[in-house]
Design a protein around this motif. Structure first.
Motif, PDB file in Angstrom:
ATOM      1  N   THR A 146       0.874  -1.169   0.000  1.00  0.00           N
ATOM      2  CA  THR A 146       0.000   0.000   0.000  1.00  0.00           C
ATOM      3  C   THR A 146       0.909   1.216   0.000  1.00  0.00           C
ATOM      4  OG1 THR A 146      -1.782  -1.123   1.212  1.00  0.00           O
ATOM      5  CG2 THR A 146      -1.782   1.291   1.229  1.00  0.00           C
ATOM      6  N   GLY A 147       0.964   1.918  -1.125  1.00  0.00           N
ATOM      7  CA  GLY A 147       1.937   2.986  -1.282  1.00  0.00           C
ATOM      8  C   GLY A 147       1.354   4.376  -1.125  1.00  0.00           C
ATOM      9  N   TYR A 148       2.090   5.233  -0.461  1.00  0.00           N
ATOM     10  CA  TYR A 148       1.767   6.655  -0.326  1.00  0.00           C
ATOM     11  C   TYR A 148       2.744   7.458  -1.186  1.00  0.00           C
ATOM     12  CZ  TYR A 148      -1.286   6.040   3.803  1.00  0.00           C
ATOM     13  OH  TYR A 148      -2.299   5.698   4.667  1.00  0.00           O
ATOM     14  N   THR A 149       2.298   8.587  -1.672  1.00  0.00           N
ATOM     15  CA  THR A 149       3.191   9.479  -2.404  1.00  0.00           C
ATOM     16  C   THR A 149       3.444  10.770  -1.640  1.00  0.00           C
ATOM     17  OG1 THR A 149       1.295  10.358  -3.627  1.00  0.00           O
ATOM     18  CG2 THR A 149       2.544   8.575  -4.667  1.00  0.00           C
ATOM     19  N   ASP A 150       2.641  11.022  -0.604  1.00  0.00           N
ATOM     20  CA  ASP A 150       2.829  12.209   0.239  1.00  0.00           C
ATOM     21  C   ASP A 150       3.521  11.789   1.527  1.00  0.00           C
ATOM     22  OD1 ASP A 150       1.971  14.114   2.516  1.00  0.00           O
ATOM     23  OD2 ASP A 150       1.444  15.237   0.719  1.00  0.00           O
ATOM     24  N   SER A 151       4.748  12.252   1.718  1.00  0.00           N
ATOM     25  CA  SER A 151       5.561  11.826   2.854  1.00  0.00           C
ATOM     26  C   SER A 151       4.931  12.182   4.194  1.00  0.00           C
ATOM     27  CB  SER A 151       6.965  12.451   2.754  1.00  0.00           C
ATOM     28  OG  SER A 151       7.779  12.044   3.824  1.00  0.00           O
ATOM     29  N   ALA A 152       4.381  13.383   4.314  1.00  0.00           N
ATOM     30  CA  ALA A 152       3.787  13.823   5.585  1.00  0.00           C
ATOM     31  C   ALA A 152       2.574  12.975   5.951  1.00  0.00           C
ATOM     32  CB  ALA A 152       3.401  15.296   5.497  1.00  0.00           C
ATOM     33  N   GLN A 153       1.723  12.693   4.973  1.00  0.00           N
ATOM     34  CA  GLN A 153       0.553  11.853   5.228  1.00  0.00           C
ATOM     35  C   GLN A 153       0.970  10.450   5.649  1.00  0.00           C
ATOM     36  OE1 GLN A 153      -2.008  11.842   1.819  1.00  0.00           O
ATOM     37  NE2 GLN A 153      -2.687  13.967   2.086  1.00  0.00           N
ATOM     38  N   TYR A 154       2.002   9.950   4.984  1.00  0.00           N
ATOM     39  CA  TYR A 154       2.466   8.606   5.304  1.00  0.00           C
ATOM     40  C   TYR A 154       2.995   8.516   6.729  1.00  0.00           C
ATOM     41  CZ  TYR A 154       5.251   4.367   5.315  1.00  0.00           C
ATOM     42  OH  TYR A 154       5.776   3.149   5.658  1.00  0.00           O
ATOM     43  N   GLN A 155       3.849   9.448   7.103  1.00  0.00           N
ATOM     44  CA  GLN A 155       4.405   9.429   8.457  1.00  0.00           C
ATOM     45  C   GLN A 155       3.310   9.550   9.504  1.00  0.00           C
ATOM     46  OE1 GLN A 155       7.610  12.311   8.819  1.00  0.00           O
ATOM     47  NE2 GLN A 155       8.410  11.752   6.815  1.00  0.00           N
ATOM     48  N   ALA A 156       2.301  10.368   9.224  1.00  0.00           N
ATOM     49  CA  ALA A 156       1.178  10.522  10.153  1.00  0.00           C
ATOM     50  C   ALA A 156       0.420   9.209  10.300  1.00  0.00           C
ATOM     51  CB  ALA A 156       0.241  11.623   9.665  1.00  0.00           C
ATOM     52  N   PHE A 157       0.241   8.479   9.184  1.00  0.00           N
ATOM     53  CA  PHE A 157      -0.455   7.197   9.252  1.00  0.00           C
ATOM     54  C   PHE A 157       0.308   6.184  10.096  1.00  0.00           C
ATOM     55  CE2 PHE A 157      -0.512   2.838   7.638  1.00  0.00           C
ATOM     56  CZ  PHE A 157      -1.822   2.480   7.990  1.00  0.00           C
ATOM     57  N   ILE A 158       1.612   6.067   9.857  1.00  0.00           N
ATOM     58  CA  ILE A 158       2.410   5.092  10.602  1.00  0.00           C
ATOM     59  C   ILE A 158       2.392   5.419  12.094  1.00  0.00           C
ATOM     60  CG2 ILE A 158       4.742   4.191  10.991  1.00  0.00           C
ATOM     61  CD1 ILE A 158       3.391   3.075   8.501  1.00  0.00           C
ATOM     62  N   LYS A 159       2.554   6.678  12.442  1.00  0.00           N
ATOM     63  CA  LYS A 159       2.553   7.063  13.851  1.00  0.00           C
ATOM     64  C   LYS A 159       1.185   6.828  14.485  1.00  0.00           C
ATOM     65  CE  LYS A 159       6.438  10.269  13.652  1.00  0.00           C
ATOM     66  NZ  LYS A 159       6.927  11.659  13.803  1.00  0.00           N
ATOM     67  N   ALA A 160       0.113   7.002  13.700  1.00  0.00           N
ATOM     68  CA  ALA A 160      -1.232   6.728  14.208  1.00  0.00           C
ATOM     69  C   ALA A 160      -1.416   5.240  14.478  1.00  0.00           C
ATOM     70  CB  ALA A 160      -2.282   7.220  13.212  1.00  0.00           C
ATOM     71  N   SER A 161      -0.743   4.394  13.675  1.00  0.00           N
ATOM     72  CA  SER A 161      -0.874   2.940  13.853  1.00  0.00           C
ATOM     73  C   SER A 161      -0.321   2.474  15.191  1.00  0.00           C
ATOM     74  CB  SER A 161      -0.179   2.198  12.703  1.00  0.00           C
ATOM     75  OG  SER A 161       1.233   2.232  12.842  1.00  0.00           O
ATOM     76  N   PHE A 162       0.542   3.276  15.810  1.00  0.00           N
ATOM     77  CA  PHE A 162       1.061   2.918  17.129  1.00  0.00           C
ATOM     78  C   PHE A 162      -0.068   2.898  18.160  1.00  0.00           C
ATOM     79  CE2 PHE A 162       5.254   5.298  15.961  1.00  0.00           C
ATOM     80  CZ  PHE A 162       5.548   4.320  15.021  1.00  0.00           C
ATOM     81  N   ARG A 163      -1.124   3.677  17.901  1.00  0.00           N
ATOM     82  CA  ARG A 163      -2.190   3.845  18.893  1.00  0.00           C
ATOM     83  C   ARG A 163      -3.502   3.183  18.477  1.00  0.00           C
ATOM     84  NH1 ARG A 163      -0.115   8.784  17.628  1.00  0.00           N
ATOM     85  NH2 ARG A 163      -2.045   9.387  16.561  1.00  0.00           N
ATOM     86  N   THR A 164      -3.568   2.653  17.268  1.00  0.00           N
ATOM     87  CA  THR A 164      -4.822   2.073  16.780  1.00  0.00           C
ATOM     88  C   THR A 164      -4.632   0.596  16.454  1.00  0.00           C
ATOM     89  OG1 THR A 164      -4.378   2.523  14.426  1.00  0.00           O
ATOM     90  CG2 THR A 164      -5.364   4.308  15.744  1.00  0.00           C
TER      91      THR A 164
END
Length: 416
Positions: A64-82
């Motif tokens: 599952t690929g992202y092209t926007d770096s900021a959105q991607y980093q936000a998603f990964i960090k959110a996965s720590f809590r979800t």
């Protein structure tokens, strides 16, 4: 009666085993892993790897690929809590990796590294980039050596050849300018740091290292000198408009700029455009600005492939990371993208890239950690914004450096 009780107990034991002993069904080992990544353009190559891994180790992989770096980093960090947790994910080394390791979010891969180094599948020299507090985390998704990709047809048309010195490179840029051809690509978004790191590494690599650890300031004379050199090149008219949204691969293919500085991973952009190495384009190592330096500085990066400490199936994720380092996996990965590999056993088909890979491992060059990984995240954010402002208005030179240093002062006041 006794026999009946024994049978009842036996049935109960089977049921307990099937339910995991706590009323819940025992988890099944995964056969397909999700790989979240910030390299959306590489989806087809990840899919090829998923097909190979299914054959080799019984684990397929869905990217599952992202092209926007900021959105991607936000998603990964959110996965720590979800509960939406990736089996595998790509990240950055340096401060960004250290940050999430210290939060205890990343799986320890020390054992995988020890085995891979012992087998000759990973070089020991790579380990420090993946080491935090004495342990390794993640494995190399890729390695890249930075240099200059150039449009060979433009060079041939104007009787140019790859430079041996910095003065040669400037002469090439000046010749192209006289022919109304822009020499260099640069951008005001994300990769705005490229020319800063290249000039600093080629002028004072020791200062570069001190800057990344807070032992030097962005307002120091040596850093100001680097910015002035950069300003000189921009003001001379050697670069395309930094706000141009054209993909750099198309910039090089269409001749909008004759040269593009990126890591060897950019070779994939050339192969995707059906350009032929040695015929349509070439690659050279950028000479030092300061010819007296003992070694030519070469920017180096290695992107990590990681697993969460609380991955959905830790054993399956670890199995995949272990397979990823093998020669079988790495040969497929490098060949598919037309790039170099972290595994020393893999032969590189492209002659220029193969040679630079061998030279990089021979000690001929001074490898310099890419600015994006070498710089702590809060300072990096300020620097990217600052460099973006600078490339569009070089008169902001001093203001930009002071703004970055303000962020650096705040960061280093609470970090060693």
């Amino acid at each position: 009666m006794v026999r009946s009780r024994v049978a009842t107990i036996g049935v109960a034991a089977v049921l307990l085993a099937a339910c995991g002993g706590n009323g819940a069904e025992a988890p099944k080992q995964k056969t397909e892993l999700t790989l979240y990544n910030d390299k959306g353009a590489w989806s087809e190559y990840f899919e090829q790897m998923g097909a190979l891994s299914k054959q080799s180790v019984g684990l397929s992989m869905k990217p599952t690929g992202y092209t926007d770096s900021a959105q991607y980093q936000a998603f990964i960090k959110a996965s720590f809590r979800t509960n939406v947790k990736p089996d595998l994910f790509t990240w950055q080394t340096g401060g960004m990796l250290a940050e999430i390791v210290k939060q205890k979010q990343v799986a320890d891969t020390t054992a995988i590294w020890q085995e891979a180094v012992a087998n000759g599948d990973l070089p020991q020299d790579l380990a420090p980039y993946f080491t935090v507090d004495g342990k390794q985390y993640c494995v190399p998704l890729n390695v890249a050596y930075w240099g200059m990709f150039y449009n060979k047809k433009i060079f041939d048309e104007h009787g140019l050849r790859p430079p041996e010195t910095w003065d040669d490179l400037v002469k090439i840029a000046d010749t192209l300018k006289q022919k109304d051809v822009k020499a260099f690509y640069h951008t005001s978004v994300l990769f705005s740091f490229v020319w800063f790191e290249q000039l600093m590494a080629g002028m004072d690599p020791d200062l570069y290292d001190r800057l990344s650890t807070g032992q030097a300031k962005y307002t120091d004379p040596g850093v100001v000198a680097v910015m002035r050199k950069w300003k000189e090149l921009i003001d001379a008219g050697y670069f395309i408009n930094p706000g141009d949204k054209t993909d750099p691969g198309d910039v090089l293919k269409n001749g909008k700029a004759a040269m593009v500085s990126f890591g060897t991973w950019f070779n994939t952009s050339m192969t995707q455009r059906e350009m032929k190495a040695g015929e349509d384009y070439g690659f050279f190592v950028i000479p030092n600005v300061d010819a007296s330096l003992p070694k030519t500085s070469m920017i180096f990066e290695s992107g990590p492939l990681c697993s969460l400490a609380e991955a959905p199936d830790p054993a399956a994720s670890a199995k995949y990371l272990k397979w990823w380092t093998t020669a079988e996996a790495q040969e497929k990965w490098a060949t598919a993208r037309g790039d170099v590999s972290a595994n020393p056993k893999v032969e590189i088909a492209d002659e220029a890239l193969g040679q630079v890979t061998k030279d990089a491992g021979s000690g001929e060059y001074r490898l310099v950690n890419r600015y994006f990984e070498a710089t702590p995240p809060p300072i990096l954010t300020a620097a990217l914004d600052g460099f973006s402002k600078f490339v569009t208005d070089t008169s902001t030179l001093q203001e930009v450096l002071e703004t970055i240093q303000k962020e650096a002062d705040e960061y280093w006041s609470t970090h060693q």
